[in-house]
Design a protein around this motif. Sequence first.
Motif, PDB file in Angstrom:
ATOM      1  N   VAL A   1      42.726  86.238  40.331  1.00 13.35           N
ATOM      2  CA  VAL A   1      43.713  86.216  39.250  1.00 13.35           C
ATOM      3  C   VAL A   1      44.926  87.064  39.636  1.00 13.35           C
ATOM      4  O   VAL A   1      46.075  86.625  39.521  1.00 13.35           O
TER       5      VAL A   1
ATOM      6  N   ARG B   1      43.248  89.462  28.365  1.00 13.31           N
ATOM      7  CA  ARG B   1      42.241  88.644  27.665  1.00 13.31           C
ATOM      8  C   ARG B   1      42.404  87.175  28.019  1.00 13.31           C
ATOM      9  O   ARG B   1      41.426  86.461  28.255  1.00 13.31           O
ATOM     10  N   GLU B   2      43.659  86.734  28.059  1.00 12.15           N
ATOM     11  CA  GLU B   2      43.911  85.323  28.329  1.00 12.15           C
ATOM     12  C   GLU B   2      43.539  84.942  29.756  1.00 12.15           C
ATOM     13  O   GLU B   2      42.838  83.960  29.979  1.00 12.15           O
ATOM     14  N   VAL B   3      43.993  85.723  30.724  1.00 10.61           N
ATOM     15  CA  VAL B   3      43.807  85.300  32.117  1.00 10.61           C
ATOM     16  C   VAL B   3      42.397  85.558  32.637  1.00 10.61           C
ATOM     17  O   VAL B   3      41.935  84.893  33.569  1.00 10.61           O
ATOM     18  N   TYR B   4      41.697  86.537  32.035  1.00 10.35           N
ATOM     19  CA  TYR B   4      40.334  86.831  32.480  1.00 10.35           C
ATOM     20  C   TYR B   4      39.274  86.301  31.513  1.00 10.35           C
ATOM     21  O   TYR B   4      38.075  86.482  31.757  1.00 10.35           O
ATOM     22  N   GLY B   5      39.716  85.670  30.423  1.00 11.28           N
ATOM     23  CA  GLY B   5      38.770  85.098  29.491  1.00 11.28           C
ATOM     24  C   GLY B   5      37.940  86.117  28.748  1.00 11.28           C
ATOM     25  O   GLY B   5      36.768  85.869  28.428  1.00 11.28           O
ATOM     26  N   LEU B   6      38.531  87.266  28.431  1.00  9.38           N
ATOM     27  CA  LEU B   6      37.814  88.288  27.673  1.00  9.38           C
ATOM     28  C   LEU B   6      37.798  87.918  26.195  1.00  9.38           C
ATOM     29  O   LEU B   6      38.714  87.254  25.699  1.00  9.38           O
ATOM     30  N   PRO B   7      36.795  88.347  25.468  1.00  4.30           N
ATOM     31  CA  PRO B   7      36.737  88.044  24.031  1.00  4.30           C
ATOM     32  C   PRO B   7      37.813  88.786  23.254  1.00  4.30           C
ATOM     33  O   PRO B   7      38.309  89.830  23.687  1.00  4.30           O
ATOM     34  N   GLU B   8      38.170  88.241  22.099  1.00  9.30           N
ATOM     35  CA  GLU B   8      39.212  88.841  21.268  1.00  9.30           C
ATOM     36  C   GLU B   8      38.867  90.269  20.858  1.00  9.30           C
ATOM     37  O   GLU B   8      39.750  91.106  20.684  1.00  9.30           O
TER      38      GLU B   8
ATOM     39  N   TYR C   1      38.764  96.751  29.330  1.00 11.47           N
ATOM     40  CA  TYR C   1      39.984  96.654  30.136  1.00 11.47           C
ATOM     41  C   TYR C   1      39.997  97.748  31.216  1.00 11.47           C
ATOM     42  O   TYR C   1      40.455  97.511  32.341  1.00 11.47           O
TER      43      TYR C   1
END
Length: 299
Positions: free
Chosen positions: A101, A251-258, A265
Amino acid sequence: MTTHGFALTAEGLFDFGASLRFVEDWPATSALPSDGQALRFAYCAESDWLPIGVTVTAAPGGVAVATTRAAGPRIRDEVARTLSLDVDGTGFAELGEADPVLGDLQRRSPGLRPVCFWSPWEAACWAVIVQRSSMLIAARLKQRIAERYGAKVIVDGRAYSAFPPPVTLLEAGGLGLPAQKEEWLRGLARAALDGVLTTEHLRALGPEEALAELRALPGVGPFSAGLILIRGAGAPDAFPGDEPRLFAILREVYGLPEDAPPAAYRRLSEEWRPYRSWASFLFRASTYGVMDDRKRTPH
């Protein structure tokens, strides 16, 4: 007018053109006149708080710098810090090989290093001015203060206003800001005059210690402390403890939960040592358009 020149050499990959594109797109500096070839600015040097004009152009292996007054080692270090040329970046590319990423961002803008404020003092003032305001409005307010209270410096035939030094701002009348912000700025001016808001002091501390010390200053919260340390003092390996915008990108690029906690992080950033600041900068820079291929023109 007599100018003084010196060269700065990059250790590791560096693209001055990428730095220029960032300066053009970053709201805090987007008002600077640009011809796509040189970075020109005026500021009060941290080494003596006197105004100086600077012109930076590309040169083989780094950049060529011209200044409006003699530049000793400390001013050279300040200009180098502005473009993150004071850090050996030879190991940064390896992080992208291990983290696809991050590697994608590096390939989209190879050689882009963090572009910093001219001093931690200016970064701290920006951090206060921009609170509860858009960056574009904050940039206008900061420029208005510079034009009213700062020195005018002629750089390549054009006048540039340097943001005023701490002692000037401490004694200035109304700054055109809310009373609370003006009070905070004067508190920051006192801290700068005491040597707290200086690159030398902040970089001598460990990142966590520096962030804690900054958070104790008036008007400085977790986000502002990270901004001052990373984009003011140019610390290469710090990770902000609370930066919602950066966290949203990650969150968006690594697919972390909201509902990912701050610790998630921080764990992610551990893989970026010793360039946590640099990696974080690339993620933030990706939202300014600097990595748009249509802007990739040679300089």
